[in-house]
Design an enzyme around this catalytic site. Structure first.
Site, PDB file in Angstrom:
ATOM      1  N   LYS A 227      21.496  20.741  30.960  1.00  0.00           N
ATOM      2  CA  LYS A 227      21.884  21.256  32.275  1.00  0.00           C
ATOM      3  C   LYS A 227      20.860  20.846  33.329  1.00  0.00           C
ATOM      4  O   LYS A 227      19.678  21.151  33.216  1.00  0.00           O
ATOM      5  CB  LYS A 227      21.912  22.792  32.247  1.00  0.00           C
ATOM      6  CG  LYS A 227      23.221  23.362  31.747  1.00  0.00           C
ATOM      7  CD  LYS A 227      23.104  24.870  31.610  1.00  0.00           C
ATOM      8  CE  LYS A 227      23.952  25.614  32.593  1.00  0.00           C
ATOM      9  NZ  LYS A 227      23.853  27.081  32.396  1.00  0.00           N
TER      10      LYS A 227
HETATM   11  C1  E4P Z   1      26.389  29.265  33.264  1.00  0.00           C
HETATM   12  O1  E4P Z   1      26.292  28.074  33.067  1.00  0.00           O
HETATM   13  C2  E4P Z   1      25.773  29.931  34.403  1.00  0.00           C
HETATM   14  O2  E4P Z   1      24.391  29.795  34.334  1.00  0.00           O
HETATM   15  C3  E4P Z   1      26.217  31.367  34.524  1.00  0.00           C
HETATM   16  O3  E4P Z   1      27.609  31.424  34.351  1.00  0.00           O
HETATM   17  C4  E4P Z   1      25.786  32.040  35.808  1.00  0.00           C
HETATM   18  O4  E4P Z   1      26.419  33.292  35.938  1.00  0.00           O
HETATM   19  P1  E4P Z   1      25.927  34.422  36.965  1.00  0.00           P
HETATM   20  O5  E4P Z   1      26.263  33.946  38.349  1.00  0.00           O
HETATM   21  O6  E4P Z   1      26.701  35.626  36.599  1.00  0.00           O
HETATM   22  O7  E4P Z   1      24.440  34.556  36.798  1.00  0.00           O
END
Ligand code: E4P
Length: 286
Positions: A111
């Site tokens: 990522k």
């Molecule tokens: C996943 O890849 C993300 O990091 C995650 O869904 C973020 O979610 P949030 O906005 O609830 O922290």
């Protein structure tokens, strides 16, 4: 339950939770992690609470242990591992982390944040066969830039539009998923939409309806879905949002990624928060 076409990933940093969801659903296609979720991992919390703050090497080793435990529990949507970055981190530094993290498990996706440096790191990664997931995406333009930057990838790249965080600022976050899907329908399919920041069962149901290729969902929401006996949206299903709608834009996917305006305040804030949560687990000298 008939297994949905859309791949379901657990959004979390605790292997026990992944196991629990797998028992409930019978499968888990993949997992996404991020620095905030790793900081919430029970073992890391215990270490920090006991006064043992980690060095950055120890934090990496703990992260590695966590993803190694999750890796065999999930299917071919893989485990997304996020590089550490703050506003000063350059593409080379992110790429160096990504290269190392990619060796941790056989089903890793790296990522990178949806910034110019993150996209440069993604470009370097795909040219070396490293699978990528571009995170903190809040606009169709950013997704178009991801498409352009990951041309030539051997395996599909993921782009993660963050629904809930757009809702939080009074917008209809699901519109970004809808708009990206529409834009990519004219593309060559090398980028898949991984709906992220899912906060409700309605978000999940609408992701099914929009035919997002993947969605990453907190265990809590997947448990709600299971408790209701795995409902799927029928023809009558209508997603309702009180947020401001986000209009579709005609964008030319064949431009270089630098041609797209990728500036987003929420991306900047997201990086800041991930960096703060990561640093909170570290000793001062780390
Ligand atoms: C996943 O890849 C993300 O990091 C995650 O869904 C973020 O979610 P949030 O906005 O609830 O922290």
């Amino acid at each position: 339950m008939t297994r949905p076409k859309m791949k379901l990933l657990v959004d979390g940093g605790d292997p026990q939770e992944t196991r629990r969801v797998k028992d409930l659903l019978g499968f888990v296609d993949g997992q996404t992690t991020n620095p905030s979720l790793i900081a919430k991992n029970p073992h890391i919390r215990e270490l920090v609470a006991s006064g043992h703050k980690l060095s950055s090497r120890e934090e990496m080793d703990e992260y590695k242990k966590i993803v190694k435990t999750i890796s065999p529990l999930v299917g071919d949507a893989g485990v997304s591992i996020e590089v550490f970055s703050d506003e000063k981190t350059g593409a080379q530094e992110m790429f160096a982390q990504g290269k190392e993290m990619f060796t941790w498990i056989s089903n890793a996706y790296i990522k990178y944040p949806c910034t110019a440096e993150g996209l440069r790191a993604a470009q370097m990664s795909v040219s070396q066969g490293i699978r990528v997931n571009i995170t903190l995406c809040f606009s169709q333009r950013q997704a178009a830039a991801v498409y352009a930057a990951t041309q030539g990838t051997k395996e599909p790249a993921y782009v993660s539009p963050f629904v809930g965080r757009l809702d939080d600022i009074g917008q209809n976050g699901m519109d970004v998923v809808k708009n990206i899907k529409r834009m990519f329908s004219k593309g060559d399919g090398h980028v898949l939409v991984l709906a992220a920041s899912i906060r409700s069962l309605e978000h999940l149901l609408y992701c099914f309806q929009l035919e997002a290729e993947l969605a990453t969902v907190p265990a809590k929401i997947l448990e709600q879905w299971a408790n209701k006996n795995f409902p799927m949206p029928d023809n009558q299903f209508q997603y309702k949002s009180s947020g401001k709608s986000i209009p579709y834009e005609e964008l030319d996917l064949n431009q270089p990624w630098e041609a797209f305006d990728i500036q987003q305040e929420l991306t900047r804030k997201g990086i800041e928060k991930f960096a703060a949560d990561y640093r909170a687990t570290l000793s001062r000298s780390a």
